[in-house]
Design a protein around this motif. Structure first.
Motif, PDB file in Angstrom:
ATOM      1  N   TRP A 138       5.207 -10.954  45.970  1.00 33.94           N
ATOM      2  CA  TRP A 138       6.628 -10.881  45.572  1.00 33.94           C
ATOM      3  C   TRP A 138       7.148  -9.454  45.676  1.00 33.94           C
ATOM      4  O   TRP A 138       8.308  -9.231  45.998  1.00 33.94           O
ATOM      5  CB  TRP A 138       6.794 -11.424  44.163  1.00 33.94           C
ATOM      6  N   SER A 139       6.277  -8.512  45.395  1.00 33.07           N
ATOM      7  CA  SER A 139       6.691  -7.122  45.561  1.00 33.07           C
ATOM      8  C   SER A 139       7.024  -6.857  47.025  1.00 33.07           C
ATOM      9  O   SER A 139       8.025  -6.212  47.352  1.00 33.07           O
ATOM     10  CB  SER A 139       5.560  -6.219  45.086  1.00 33.07           C
ATOM     11  N   ALA A 140       6.195  -7.421  47.912  1.00 32.46           N
ATOM     12  CA  ALA A 140       6.479  -7.262  49.337  1.00 32.46           C
ATOM     13  C   ALA A 140       7.815  -7.909  49.681  1.00 32.46           C
ATOM     14  O   ALA A 140       8.572  -7.390  50.512  1.00 32.46           O
ATOM     15  CB  ALA A 140       5.355  -7.877  50.164  1.00 32.46           C
ATOM     16  N   LEU A 141       8.086  -9.056  49.045  1.00 33.71           N
ATOM     17  CA  LEU A 141       9.384  -9.698  49.283  1.00 33.71           C
ATOM     18  C   LEU A 141      10.522  -8.761  48.879  1.00 33.71           C
ATOM     19  O   LEU A 141      11.508  -8.601  49.614  1.00 33.71           O
ATOM     20  CB  LEU A 141       9.458 -11.007  48.476  1.00 33.71           C
ATOM     21  N   GLY A 142      10.379  -8.135  47.688  1.00 31.31           N
ATOM     22  CA  GLY A 142      11.410  -7.193  47.256  1.00 31.31           C
ATOM     23  C   GLY A 142      11.569  -6.048  48.243  1.00 31.31           C
ATOM     24  O   GLY A 142      12.688  -5.648  48.585  1.00 31.31           O
ATOM     25  N   MET A 143      10.452  -5.536  48.748  1.00 26.16           N
ATOM     26  CA  MET A 143      10.530  -4.439  49.727  1.00 26.16           C
ATOM     27  C   MET A 143      11.250  -4.886  50.985  1.00 26.16           C
ATOM     28  O   MET A 143      12.049  -4.142  51.564  1.00 26.16           O
ATOM     29  CB  MET A 143       9.120  -3.982  50.094  1.00 26.16           C
ATOM     30  N   LEU A 144      10.976  -6.116  51.407  1.00 23.78           N
ATOM     31  CA  LEU A 144      11.623  -6.606  52.627  1.00 23.78           C
ATOM     32  C   LEU A 144      13.125  -6.709  52.417  1.00 23.78           C
ATOM     33  O   LEU A 144      13.926  -6.308  53.286  1.00 23.78           O
ATOM     34  CB  LEU A 144      11.029  -7.977  52.960  1.00 23.78           C
ATOM     35  N   LEU A 145      13.526  -7.214  51.250  1.00 22.75           N
ATOM     36  CA  LEU A 145      14.954  -7.310  50.941  1.00 22.75           C
ATOM     37  C   LEU A 145      15.583  -5.916  50.936  1.00 22.75           C
ATOM     38  O   LEU A 145      16.660  -5.698  51.500  1.00 22.75           O
ATOM     39  CB  LEU A 145      15.148  -7.954  49.570  1.00 22.75           C
ATOM     40  N   LEU A 146      14.870  -4.974  50.298  1.00 21.79           N
ATOM     41  CA  LEU A 146      15.385  -3.608  50.184  1.00 21.79           C
ATOM     42  C   LEU A 146      15.539  -2.978  51.568  1.00 21.79           C
ATOM     43  O   LEU A 146      16.556  -2.369  51.886  1.00 21.79           O
ATOM     44  CB  LEU A 146      14.415  -2.800  49.325  1.00 21.79           C
ATOM     45  N   ALA A 147      14.520  -3.174  52.411  1.00 25.77           N
ATOM     46  CA  ALA A 147      14.537  -2.494  53.705  1.00 25.77           C
ATOM     47  C   ALA A 147      15.645  -3.017  54.593  1.00 25.77           C
ATOM     48  O   ALA A 147      16.252  -2.254  55.341  1.00 25.77           O
ATOM     49  CB  ALA A 147      13.182  -2.666  54.384  1.00 25.77           C
ATOM     50  N   ALA A 148      15.901  -4.317  54.528  1.00 28.26           N
ATOM     51  CA  ALA A 148      16.846  -4.895  55.478  1.00 28.26           C
ATOM     52  C   ALA A 148      18.188  -5.219  54.852  1.00 28.26           C
ATOM     53  O   ALA A 148      18.952  -5.986  55.405  1.00 28.26           O
ATOM     54  CB  ALA A 148      16.229  -6.150  56.091  1.00 28.26           C
TER      55      ALA A 148
END
Lengths: 621, 462
Positions: free
Chosen positions: B99-109
């Motif tokens: 889920w942290s990776a999901l948050g990072m993906l949202l943040l990055a894009a």
């Protein structure tokens, strides 16, 4: 033609690589045979190439070396009649020296290393002879320098030999600075670095640029060819094996400088100052070398100074713009000087590694009459006794000088003529002392059948030393000058006034040589029991080494000591240490902040926000 | 509908992956080894998606999906045996990582302020918990707290900045709102940059980093320093690229000062550290200074340079922290520099990977770090930040010292006996991940064109 030229270069390189790769498994006989075969094959290719060569030069590119930013250096070759004859001369002399070396090195354990360097040297020398691209030529130029360094210090267990190699390397490197500078200017001025490119644009080049390039190349040539003021490495280079002295330090490499000037003849033609300088340097060096040879006792050092002197005559001819004359003397010198060196090698081995001519004497002549005959042939050619090869070729260079108008050339002629007289004196001093005298303290003689076998490859050279002059006899003799005719389409033809001067000059030359012989007989005939003069200024090369040591090496040592202690250790190291200490102090501060409580972190966060907003407010008002 | 599904496939797979792991834990007798395998499969899906090059997705989105997928996959591989040995493996750990990776993906894009904030917060909240996942370790708990408290405050600053931007421009779309300009928007952007700068640990708001990295388990520190940094740097690049010329003129001198201060603080702070994890923490601070410099030049080729540098940084930091984890004994991580003495002879492969990663962090050829620094400094020079670039090069030279200090310790002959030489076995997944990272560092250093070409193609196609 491309194949032949490529093969000519390939065989010595392949020979060197094979020697290096199989150095442990090759037997002594196999190693020598392989090396000689490589050179023989190269000679065959060179002969075939010359046979098929017309008047028109061939421009061959064997590939691209490096290319960037619009500049490219190629493995390109300018194969004309001059290069063709040069390759034949180099490979022919090299082949005989390889055959001689196979016996000369009969007791040395590092024979594979020796033949590897020797083959490699021939490869690099052929590059010098052939290259069109000046960067490619520089590879050969540095390559022969390296091989020379490695072979002078071949017996590297003894420090003086290594020092001699280093001295040769450093002093020729000084000259190479001139080459590199000239190369840079050529590339800047003409956009390419090839001899053909330079020649094609020579008319558009300002005289000042051409003169500058010419002087720089002349400086480089002086370094390579041991001309004044860069001559002092050559006598020390005799520390190497004698066949090496014959091949590298007499017949081929030291003539590379003069050959470079010949290849750049179109450049020198529009820069007359360079030619005049080359002529005067050459003549002065000829006199210097001849004078210094008078003061030596070591047979190889006598021959080394003689080489310096004879290459000076080639410079004289090249400076006068007479390429075929300079080349004629180059070939004649290659034959008689390599002959003399190899004779000297046998003399030294026969006398149990004794170099001093004052300890040889008549017993040597009686023990080895064949050797004396060979020596006499070489000595006759070197001292320019009439009708030998040296007589015609040296006379030609002097005729060039006197036929040229201008006081510089007149000076060169006078210096050259005096040197010619001295040449005859020192040659026959060597001859009478080493082969006729009856020394009080003679060296023991070695009787070894191998010594006689070593004489065999020398007979062709003896024949050439005596007879090669008739390849290019002067005009007044009414014979056909083959060499001039052959080179006629390649280089500037000989001006008629040289031919007119030749009769006069050849007469003077004959008189000088014979009177030199007579003077030597008066001074050094066996009845006078000649003894060596105490070592003096002539023995030390007129103090050239001492001059360099006092005025260049010593100040350099003092300067480097000051730079090391004062600048490097105190200032630079001190500054670095100070900076390191300061950084470590800073680092401790940063580290103390880094292990902060959360409250500090929060304070800095809000403080940063406040600071940034204040900055914005200040900028916006 | 299908097009939407394809577009959001990475997000969906990460979100679902976390749920599947938690659900699997509810079943009886689920083997513990299943969790990392599930997490690895779901973490790999976004990478496969980005390799497939789906229609309609932006090139830059694909790039970040691929990069984050690699980071997450490597983290899971490095964590698997490490966590199992130390008794803190479980469904929550892997679920939170995904889920942290999901948050990072949202943040990055993210194209939208709200999505940026949501992404950042999702990533951070999961990370707070993951840092503290080793409950028995007081250092980890302390680290989590030190991360959480200022993190919450920095989020407040970021949200306030976003609110100011919205107030000044009337739009929540990042591009539109920043294009509007005006003093309120500039002030909002300034505050937002401070919030993001905190997450990136730019000086002077970097003080939390060494403690947190030292306290967190080594593989988690690797995830923290690569994934979270990469995603936040992506947001920074995005904001800088969209900033109006007026805002640039106002803020860029301050950003230049921050970048220079960060490089100096990171590299100089690492000099006298005795703990390897703190050295790596300071080193990652310094690397973010270079990223900030590249972000200033984002429209003059700095963007491509920064993307390359992020990938290189991810590889080398994962390699470094991963090697620290794999070289550690079961009680606590191997931390003291002196404890690394002679490991190069006892564990040549793991110590070799650590040495390569450190040399890359120092920016020595032939590693990815050298090429990355080369590109970043080149971009800064082209954009006209000559003074900053020169200063950065000086700090990079200083930084070589601490990297070489650790490498020298690794290959020092004496003093091996003082510390337990035999760490817990690395496990096949961890060893493989470490090897791939080290090989990747060398491959990117020797053949940078492979990745640079892909980046250029993404920009061209995106």
């Amino acid at each position: 033609m491309t194949t032949l030229v490529a093969l000519m270069l390939f065989f010595p390189l392949a020979g060197a690589v094979l020697q290096a790769a199989f150095s442990r498994s090759l037997s002594r006989a196999a190693s020598g045979t392989l090396a000689a075969l490589a050179i023989a094959a190269s000679l065959a290719a060179a002969l075939a190439a010359v046979w098929n060569l017309g008047v028109a030069p061939h421009e061959i590119t064997l590939g691209q070396w490096l290319a960037f930013d619009g500049f490219s250096a190629n493995f390109s070759i300018l194969y004309n009649r001059l290069a063709g004859l040069m390759t034949v001369t180099v490979t022919f002399v090299a082949l005989l020296i390889h055959l001689y070396s196979a016996i000369y090195m009969r007791e040395d354990t590092s024979f594979a290393r020796y033949f590897c360097y020797l083959n490699l040297f021939v490869f690099f020398m052929l590059i010098i002879a052939l290259a069109d691209d000046l960067v490619f030529l520089f590879m050969g130029w540095e390559g022969v320098g390296f091989c020379s360094f490695a072979l002078i210090g071949f017996w590297h267990e003894e420090l003086p030999n290594v020092d001699a190699g280093r001295k040769a390397f450093l002093m020729t490197r000084v000259g190479d600075l001139g080459y590199v500078a000239a190369l840079a200017i050529v590339i800047a001025a003409s956009g390419s670095a090839s001899i053909t490119g330079l020649t094609a644009q020579i008319d558009a080049m300002p005289t000042a640029t051409a003169t500058l390039i010419g002087f720089l190349f002349l400086f480089a040539a002086c370094g390579k060819s041991a001309q004044l003021p860069l001559s002092s490495w050559l006598p020390d280079a005799m520390a190497g094996p004698t066949p090496v002295s014959a091949l590298i330090h007499a017949a081929t490499m030291v003539t590379a400088g003069v050959y470079l000037l010949m290849r750049l003849e179109p450049l020198l033609a529009i820069a007359p100052d360079v030619g005049a300088t080359a002529a005067v340097i050459g003549a002065a060096t000829a006199l210097y070398g001849a004078a210094c040879a008078m003061g030596q006792r070591d047979v190889k050092r006598i021959l080394a100074y003689s080489t310096i002197s004879q290459v000076g005559y080639m410079f004289l001819a090249a400076g006068c713009g007479d390429v075929s004359g300079a080349f004629f003397h180059l070939q004649a010198h290659a034959f008689f000087k390599s002959l003399l060196f190899m004779v000297a090698g046998i003399m030294i081995q026969a006398a149990h590694e004794e170099h001093d001519i004052f300890r040889m004497g008549a017993r040597l002549r009686r023990a080895m009459p064949g050797l004396f005959l060979l020596f006499a042939c070489g000595a006759a050619a070197l001292s320019a006794l009439p009708l030998t090869s040296g007589y015609f070729s040296k006379g030609r260079t002097l005729a060039d000088a006197i036929a040229h108008p201008g006081p510089a050339y007149l000076l060169a002629f006078i210096l050259g003529a005096v040197a010619a007289f001295l040449t005859a004196v020192y040659v026959f001093r060597l001859c009478f002392v080493a082969f006729f005298s009856d020394p009080a303290d003679p060296a023991r003689l070695l009787s070894d059948p191998e010594l006689a076998r070593m004489e065999r490859p020398l007979w062709p050279l003896a024949a050439l030393a005596l007879g090669y002059g008739f390849v290019n006899p002067p005009e007044f003799m009414g014979l056909k000058p083959w060499l001039d005719v052959y080179l006629a389409g390649t280089v500037t033809p000989l001006p008629p006034n040289v031919e007119h001067a030749e009769f006069f000059v050849e007469m003077i030359d004959a008189v000088l040589a014979v009177s030199g012989l007579l003077l030597a007989w008066l001074l050094y005939r066996p009845a006078r029991h000649p003894v060596a003069a105490p070592a003096g200024a002539l023995t030390a090369g007129l103090g050239l080494d001492a001059f360099y040591r006092t005025w260049i090496a010593a100040p350099y040592c003092r300067l480097s000591a000051r730079l090391w202690r004062g600048v490097d250790e105190d200032m630079l190291d001190g500054a670095a240490m100070g900076a390191a200490t300061g950084l470590l102090t800073l680092s401790r501060v940063a580290a103390r902040l880094g292990s902060a409580r959360p409250s500090t972190t929060l304070t800095t966060l809000l403080g940063a926000a406040a600071a940034l907003l204040t900055w914005l407010a200040l900028r916006l008002t | 509908m299908t097009a939407q599904l394809v577009l959001y496939f990475p997000h969906l797979s990460l979100a679902l992956g976390g749920l599947v792991i938690l659900l699997a834990a509810c079943l009886r007798r689920t083997p513990a080894t299943l969790f990392p395998i599930l997490a690895g499969v779901f973490a790999a899906l976004p990478g496969l998606w980005s390799l497939a090059g789906p229609t309609g997705a932006s090139g830059i989105g694909c790039y970040y999906a691929g990069l984050l997928s690699v980071i997450t996959l490597a983290t899971v591989a490095l964590t698997a045996r490490y966590a199992a040995r130390r008794g803190f493996a479980g469904d929550a750990l892997y679920g939170l990582v995904l889920w942290s990776a999901l948050g990072m993906l949202l943040l990055a894009a993210s194209d939208d302020w709200l999505m940026l904030i949501v992404g950042l917060e999702l990533a951070s909240l999961c990370l707070y918990a993951v840092v503290a996942s080793r409950l028995s370790d007081p250092l980890g708990t302390e680290a989590a707290l030190k991360y959480f408290l200022p993190g919450a405050m920095s989020l407040a600053v970021l949200v306030f900045g976003a609110a100011l931007v919205y107030a000044g421009s009337g739009s929540l779309i990042i591009a539109d709102s920043l294009a509007a300009g005006g003093p309120i928007v500039s002030a909002g952007l300034a505050l937002a940059l401070i919030g993001i700068g905190f997450k990136l640990s730019l000086a002077p708001v970097h003080l939390w980093t060494p403690d947190v990295y030292q306290g967190a388990p080594a593989p988690i520190a690797a995830f923290l320093s690569t994934g979270s940094k990469a995603a936040t740097a992506a947001a920074l690049l995005h904001l800088c690229a969209e900033a109006s010329p007026e805002a640039r003129e106002l803020l860029w001198p301050a950003l230049a000062g921050v970048a220079g201060l960060t490089m100096a603080a990171g590299n100089i702070g690492a000099l006298c550290q005795k703990s390897v994890k703190r050295i790596l923490a300071y080193s990652s601070i310094a690397q973010m200074g270079y990223i900030a410099m590249a972000a200033m030049a984002v429209n003059d080729g700095g963007g491509e340079a920064a993307l390359f540098y992020l990938a290189a940084f991810a590889l080398m930091d994962l390699g470094a922290f991963g090697a620290v984890g794999l070289l550690s004994g079961e009680i606590g991580d191997r931390d003291d520099v002196t404890a690394y003495q002679g490991l190069g002879y006892v564990h040549p492969w793991r110590a070799g990977a650590l040495a390569i990663s450190l040399l890359s962090l120092a920016g020595l050829p032939p590693t990815a770090g050298f090429i990355g620094k080369f590109l970043v400094f080149g971009a800064a020079l082209r954009a006209g930040y000559v003074g900053l670039a020169a200063f950065g090069i000086v700090t990079a030279v200083i930084g070589i010292f601490y990297a070489l200090r650790v490498v020298a310790a690794l290959y020092m002959q004496s003093g091996v006996e003082a510390h337990p030489a035999i760490p817990a076995p690395a496990g096949p997944a961890g060893g493989l991940a470490l090897g791939v990272m080290a090989a990747g560092v060398l491959a990117l250093g020797l053949f940078p064109q492979s990745l640079l070409g892909a980046i250029a193609a993404l920009f061209g196609g995106g």
